[in-house]
Design a protein around this motif. Structure first.
Motif, mmCIF file in Angstrom:
data_model
loop_
_atom_site.group_PDB
_atom_site.id
_atom_site.type_symbol
_atom_site.label_atom_id
_atom_site.label_comp_id
_atom_site.label_asym_id
_atom_site.label_seq_id
_atom_site.Cartn_x
_atom_site.Cartn_y
_atom_site.Cartn_z
ATOM 1 N N VAL A 1 0.868 -1.177 0.000
ATOM 2 C CA VAL A 1 0.000 0.000 0.000
ATOM 3 C C VAL A 1 0.903 1.224 0.000
ATOM 4 O O VAL A 1 1.850 1.300 0.793
ATOM 5 C CB VAL A 1 -0.928 0.018 1.230
ATOM 6 N N SER A 2 0.639 2.188 -0.887
ATOM 7 C CA SER A 2 1.536 3.330 -1.008
ATOM 8 C C SER A 2 0.782 4.571 -1.483
ATOM 9 O O SER A 2 -0.328 4.470 -2.007
ATOM 10 C CB SER A 2 2.663 3.015 -1.992
ATOM 11 N N TYR A 3 1.424 5.723 -1.296
ATOM 12 C CA TYR A 3 0.854 6.970 -1.792
ATOM 13 C C TYR A 3 1.133 7.171 -3.279
ATOM 14 O O TYR A 3 0.427 7.905 -3.946
ATOM 15 C CB TYR A 3 1.422 8.160 -1.015
ATOM 16 N N THR A 4 2.187 6.556 -3.771
ATOM 17 C CA THR A 4 2.545 6.704 -5.182
ATOM 18 C C THR A 4 2.162 5.455 -5.959
ATOM 19 O O THR A 4 2.249 4.335 -5.433
ATOM 20 C CB THR A 4 4.055 6.954 -5.331
ATOM 21 N N GLU A 5 1.779 5.644 -7.207
ATOM 22 C CA GLU A 5 1.401 4.502 -8.036
ATOM 23 C C GLU A 5 2.637 3.652 -8.320
ATOM 24 O O GLU A 5 3.640 4.152 -8.798
ATOM 25 C CB GLU A 5 0.783 4.980 -9.348
ATOM 26 N N PRO A 6 2.578 2.350 -8.014
ATOM 27 C CA PRO A 6 3.741 1.482 -8.228
ATOM 28 C C PRO A 6 4.106 1.400 -9.710
ATOM 29 O O PRO A 6 3.238 1.442 -10.576
ATOM 30 C CB PRO A 6 3.266 0.118 -7.706
ATOM 31 N N ASN A 7 5.404 1.253 -9.983
ATOM 32 C CA ASN A 7 5.854 1.156 -11.364
ATOM 33 C C ASN A 7 6.712 -0.075 -11.615
ATOM 34 O O ASN A 7 7.376 -0.178 -12.643
ATOM 35 C CB ASN A 7 6.637 2.414 -11.773
ATOM 36 N N GLU A 8 6.707 -1.029 -10.663
ATOM 37 C CA GLU A 8 7.431 -2.275 -10.876
ATOM 38 C C GLU A 8 6.694 -3.118 -11.916
ATOM 39 O O GLU A 8 5.496 -2.984 -12.116
ATOM 40 C CB GLU A 8 7.558 -3.057 -9.571
ATOM 41 N N GLY A 9 7.431 -4.019 -12.559
ATOM 42 C CA GLY A 9 6.830 -4.828 -13.614
ATOM 43 C C GLY A 9 5.931 -5.935 -13.089
ATOM 44 O O GLY A 9 6.056 -6.380 -11.944
ATOM 45 N N ARG A 10 5.011 -6.372 -13.920
ATOM 46 C CA ARG A 10 4.109 -7.497 -13.665
ATOM 47 C C ARG A 10 3.311 -7.344 -12.358
ATOM 48 O O ARG A 10 3.079 -8.310 -11.631
ATOM 49 C CB ARG A 10 4.876 -8.820 -13.637
ATOM 50 N N LEU A 11 2.895 -6.126 -12.082
ATOM 51 C CA LEU A 11 2.080 -5.886 -10.902
ATOM 52 C C LEU A 11 0.655 -5.551 -11.310
ATOM 53 O O LEU A 11 0.413 -4.904 -12.325
ATOM 54 C CB LEU A 11 2.639 -4.729 -10.068
ATOM 55 N N VAL A 12 -0.283 -5.994 -10.483
ATOM 56 C CA VAL A 12 -1.661 -5.524 -10.584
ATOM 57 C C VAL A 12 -1.787 -4.385 -9.593
ATOM 58 O O VAL A 12 -1.451 -4.534 -8.420
ATOM 59 C CB VAL A 12 -2.665 -6.637 -10.231
ATOM 60 N N ARG A 13 -2.207 -3.224 -10.052
ATOM 61 C CA ARG A 13 -2.291 -2.052 -9.175
ATOM 62 C C ARG A 13 -3.638 -1.384 -9.364
ATOM 63 O O ARG A 13 -4.201 -1.392 -10.457
ATOM 64 C CB ARG A 13 -1.156 -1.090 -9.501
ATOM 65 N N PHE A 14 -4.153 -0.846 -8.303
ATOM 66 C CA PHE A 14 -5.413 -0.108 -8.393
ATOM 67 C C PHE A 14 -5.476 0.903 -7.254
ATOM 68 O O PHE A 14 -4.810 0.750 -6.230
ATOM 69 C CB PHE A 14 -6.619 -1.041 -8.349
ATOM 70 N N ARG A 15 -6.267 1.902 -7.465
ATOM 71 C CA ARG A 15 -6.388 2.970 -6.468
ATOM 72 C C ARG A 15 -7.421 2.569 -5.413
ATOM 73 O O ARG A 15 -8.579 2.301 -5.727
ATOM 74 C CB ARG A 15 -6.799 4.269 -7.151
ATOM 75 N N LEU A 16 -6.974 2.511 -4.166
ATOM 76 C CA LEU A 16 -7.867 2.154 -3.064
ATOM 77 C C LEU A 16 -8.815 3.291 -2.719
ATOM 78 O O LEU A 16 -9.988 3.072 -2.401
ATOM 79 C CB LEU A 16 -7.050 1.815 -1.815
ATOM 80 N N GLY A 17 -8.306 4.492 -2.746
ATOM 81 C CA GLY A 17 -9.090 5.656 -2.347
ATOM 82 C C GLY A 17 -8.154 6.816 -2.086
ATOM 83 O O GLY A 17 -7.108 6.949 -2.730
ATOM 84 N N GLU A 18 -8.486 7.627 -1.128
ATOM 85 C CA GLU A 18 -7.645 8.768 -0.779
ATOM 86 C C GLU A 18 -7.761 9.060 0.706
ATOM 87 O O GLU A 18 -8.724 8.673 1.367
ATOM 88 C CB GLU A 18 -8.033 10.004 -1.599
ATOM 89 N N ILE A 19 -6.737 9.729 1.221
ATOM 90 C CA ILE A 19 -6.711 10.118 2.634
ATOM 91 C C ILE A 19 -6.531 11.625 2.713
ATOM 92 O O ILE A 19 -5.662 12.191 2.044
ATOM 93 C CB ILE A 19 -5.574 9.413 3.388
ATOM 94 N N GLY A 20 -7.364 12.262 3.521
ATOM 95 C CA GLY A 20 -7.265 13.701 3.720
ATOM 96 C C GLY A 20 -6.295 14.051 4.830
ATOM 97 O O GLY A 20 -6.215 13.337 5.838
ATOM 98 N N TYR A 21 -5.543 15.123 4.639
ATOM 99 C CA TYR A 21 -4.559 15.592 5.626
ATOM 100 C C TYR A 21 -4.803 17.060 5.945
ATOM 101 O O TYR A 21 -5.302 17.820 5.113
ATOM 102 C CB TYR A 21 -3.132 15.452 5.088
ATOM 103 N N ASN A 22 -4.426 17.448 7.174
ATOM 104 C CA ASN A 22 -4.495 18.846 7.566
ATOM 105 C C ASN A 22 -3.508 19.083 8.706
ATOM 106 O O ASN A 22 -2.959 18.135 9.274
ATOM 107 C CB ASN A 22 -5.914 19.239 7.979
#
Length: 284
Positions: free
Chosen positions: A150-171
């Protein structure tokens, strides 16, 4: 001749059985490939095809090794005992599931604390044989260091399935006991101690943080005792009744959160379970 289960699941030839047997015996794709005179890519591709045809996970990656699932062990046993022909029926459903297993995940500490931790108890209670091993430093999915990342940046390693979980708000927040304006700030860092991009505005305004710490609880305690600002996920800050927005009209910043896993784990039940849990955590 095909090997068929009671629900019509089939492996169509002896070569598929030899492939499953080799990976089970040697534990790695490369060693199995050498024993069969194939390339590692061919082994991986054919295993994925077998898993898709059977709609069963055949191997689960544990670190650098591949462990056979109960479904695969049925075919391993068959391959070891077959002589003149194949039995006409194999009962995949009779195999016992793993009693104990570990899911390894890598994620930033703040994501874990604010989004995942509140629901982790239900996951463990509903799955008595499950243990979670969570790393707060960057670990590779592609090299099998973890099962899910799980990460803030979109993964760029090969042969990965990636999808956006959602977002987190900060203040940004200060103690409700603060009188006057803050004189500095506190930065919560991960175990690799990389500078966070969330606190750039505070860095420009106050300079270097008075405290850099991997402990959220310690950082929050310092903010309660000193005229300092802390940058936190709004979900986490909402549970801290002694914190308030600073400045009061500040706008929330949203950061995307990504999940990824290796494409060879598409049918892995543990990965599916973890992904379902992660999606549930972001259902708010």
């Amino acid at each position: 001749m095909s090997v068929q289960s009671r629900k019509g699941l089939k492996l169509h030839n002896w070569d598929d059985l030899k492939l499953i047997l080799a990976v089970s015996r040697y534990g790695t794709m490369s060693a199995a490939a050498n024993s069969l005179g194939m390339s590692t890519a061919t082994i991986s591709r054919r295993l994925e095809k077998c898993a898709e045809e059977l709609d069963q996970t055949l191997f689960i990656r544990r670190g650098t090794r591949w462990e056979p699932t109960p479904a695969a062990l049925v075919f391993v046993k068959l391959a070891e005992t077959v002589t003149d022909g194949f039995p006409s029926e194999v009962d995949l459903e009779s195999a016992d599931p793993f009693e104990e297993r570990v899911i390894r995940a890598s994620m930033p500490l703040d994501i874990c604390m604010s989004t995942l931790a509140p629901k982790v108890t239900s996951l463990l209670v509903e799955n008595p044989g499950l243990a979670l091993d969570i790393f707060h430093e960057t670990k590779s999915v592609a090299f099998g260091e973890v099962d899910v990342r799980v990460s803030y940046t979109e993964p760029n390693e090969g042969r990965l399935v990636r999808f956006r979980l959602g977002e987190i708000g900060y203040n940004s927040y200060v103690s409700t006991r603060l009188v006057g304006d803050p004189t500095g700030w506190v930065e919560v860092v991960d175990l690799e101690r990389k500078p966070t991009f969330m606190g750039q505005d505070l860095l420009q305004q106050f300079g270097q943080p008075r405290l850099r710490n991997v402990s959220l609880s310690c950082a929050i305690n310092v903010v309660h005792e000193m005229p300092l600002v802390i940058y936190l996920p709004t979900i986490l800050a909402s549970s801290q009744t002694d914190l308030t927005l600073w400045p009061s009209e500040s706008q929330e910043t949203y950061l995307p959160v990504w999940a990824s896993y290796h494409e060879s784990r598409r049918l892995d039940p543990d990965v599916r379970l973890m992904l379902s849990y992660l999606k549930n955590c972001f259902d708010f």
